[in-house]
Design a protein around this motif. Structure first.
Motif, PDB file in Angstrom:
ATOM      1  N   LEU A 128       0.853  -1.190   0.000  1.00  0.00           N
ATOM      2  CA  LEU A 128       0.000   0.000   0.000  1.00  0.00           C
ATOM      3  C   LEU A 128       0.888   1.238   0.000  1.00  0.00           C
ATOM      4  O   LEU A 128       1.852   1.321   0.768  1.00  0.00           O
ATOM      5  N   VAL A 129       0.551   2.189  -0.866  1.00  0.00           N
ATOM      6  CA  VAL A 129       1.399   3.367  -1.036  1.00  0.00           C
ATOM      7  C   VAL A 129       0.538   4.614  -1.192  1.00  0.00           C
ATOM      8  O   VAL A 129      -0.662   4.541  -1.470  1.00  0.00           O
ATOM      9  N   ARG A 130       1.184   5.760  -1.026  1.00  0.00           N
ATOM     10  CA  ARG A 130       0.532   7.027  -1.332  1.00  0.00           C
ATOM     11  C   ARG A 130       0.497   7.230  -2.850  1.00  0.00           C
ATOM     12  O   ARG A 130       1.461   6.886  -3.540  1.00  0.00           O
ATOM     13  N   PRO A 131      -0.572   7.784  -3.394  1.00  0.00           N
ATOM     14  CA  PRO A 131      -0.569   8.097  -4.825  1.00  0.00           C
ATOM     15  C   PRO A 131       0.421   9.220  -5.115  1.00  0.00           C
ATOM     16  O   PRO A 131       0.517  10.186  -4.348  1.00  0.00           O
ATOM     17  N   VAL A 132       1.186   9.066  -6.167  1.00  0.00           N
ATOM     18  CA  VAL A 132       2.155  10.093  -6.548  1.00  0.00           C
ATOM     19  C   VAL A 132       2.098  10.310  -8.054  1.00  0.00           C
ATOM     20  O   VAL A 132       1.659   9.445  -8.815  1.00  0.00           O
ATOM     21  N   ARG A 133       2.534  11.485  -8.451  1.00  0.00           N
ATOM     22  CA  ARG A 133       2.713  11.783  -9.879  1.00  0.00           C
ATOM     23  C   ARG A 133       4.175  11.499 -10.210  1.00  0.00           C
ATOM     24  O   ARG A 133       5.071  12.227  -9.831  1.00  0.00           O
TER      25      ARG A 133
END
Length: 255
Positions: free
Chosen positions: A87-92
């Motif tokens: 599980l991760v943070r959404p990033v650009r």
């Protein structure tokens, strides 16, 4: 009961699938057993590879976090989403592959008159434009400026983070008898504009040699075993995980 529910497939790459969840600030990443090389001209299924890369990446992301290096990582999956889910943070994602080389190896030795294994001091940092269709070309300073992917302060931050990652990885890997020859990372911007280390850190993205073995083939514990048809890929990755588990705390499960 899981703390989240899977949503739609957002992206599928050569080694991972990225899924939305029912939470806007949470993304689930599935590590696949697919092995690819030479821009997917060579492919195979290696059972267990995805789980090994996920577990190794979790250990190393948590190591970086303890040293104050920001990443997108939040924890491992559990239950049916355990093992090979993260599980991760959404990033650009910034479409740049950042490569740091501590020793000369691979493509560098084909492109420059330098012998494999030659120490590079200071470590060589190269930037590549991430585009399989263009074969991930090396970015010169002028090309980077022309593309306008980063401003000067973001470029400095990217290089600072990459060198901090290199120092942290070298230290922990040396403690378990491994040489970090080189590696590539990707970085991305969070919703609030923070630049963080993303993607994965594993034997798929790092060139790792066993310090205690002199033979140039037998010492390889990374994706070069697949590239060069040396066999024992999953066994090599498993050895890397086992060594890291001996010095790193068990990774957190996302809850």
């Amino acid at each position: 009961m899981s703390a989240y529910s899977l949503g739609s497939l957002l992206h599928e790459g050569k080694a991972k699938r990225v899924h939305a969840t029912d939470q806007p600030d949470l993304v689930a990443v599935e590590f696949k057993d697919d092995a690819t090389a030479f821009n997917a001209l060579k492919t195979a299924q290696l059972v267990g590879k995805g789980e090994l890369n996920c577990q190794i990446s979790a250990l190393l992301f948590e190591l970086l976090a303890r040293q104050g290096i920001p990443t997108h990582y939040l924890g491992l999956g559990e239950g049916e989403h355990g093992g090979h889910w993260m599980l991760v943070r959404p990033v650009r994602i910034v479409p740049i592959e950042v490569v740091i080389r501590n020793l000369a190896a691979g493509s560098l030795c084909r492109q420059m008159p330098i012998e494999a294994g030659t120490p590079l001091e200071p470590p060589l940092l190269d930037l590549y434009y991430k585009d399989d269709g263009l074969a991930d070309p090396l970015l010169t300073e002028a090309r980077l400026q022309h593309l306008g992917l980063l401003d000067s302060s973001q470029r400095q931050e990217l290089e600072r983070l990459a060198r901090e990652v290199n120092a942290a990885l070298q230290e922990v890997l040396a403690s378990v008898g491994l040489i970090l020859v080189d590696f590539k990372i990707e970085l991305g911007f969070t919703a609030d504009g923070q630049l963080v280390v993303a993607d994965e850190i594993s034997p798929d993205t790092c060139r790792l040699w066993d310090r205690g073995i002199a033979d140039s083939d037998d010492r390889i514990l990374d994706k070069d075993r697949f590239r060069r048809d040396l066999g024992g890929v999953v066994e090599a990755y498993g050895q890397v995980l086992k060594r890291l588990q001996g010095v790193c705390p068990q990774p957190e499960v996302y809850r």
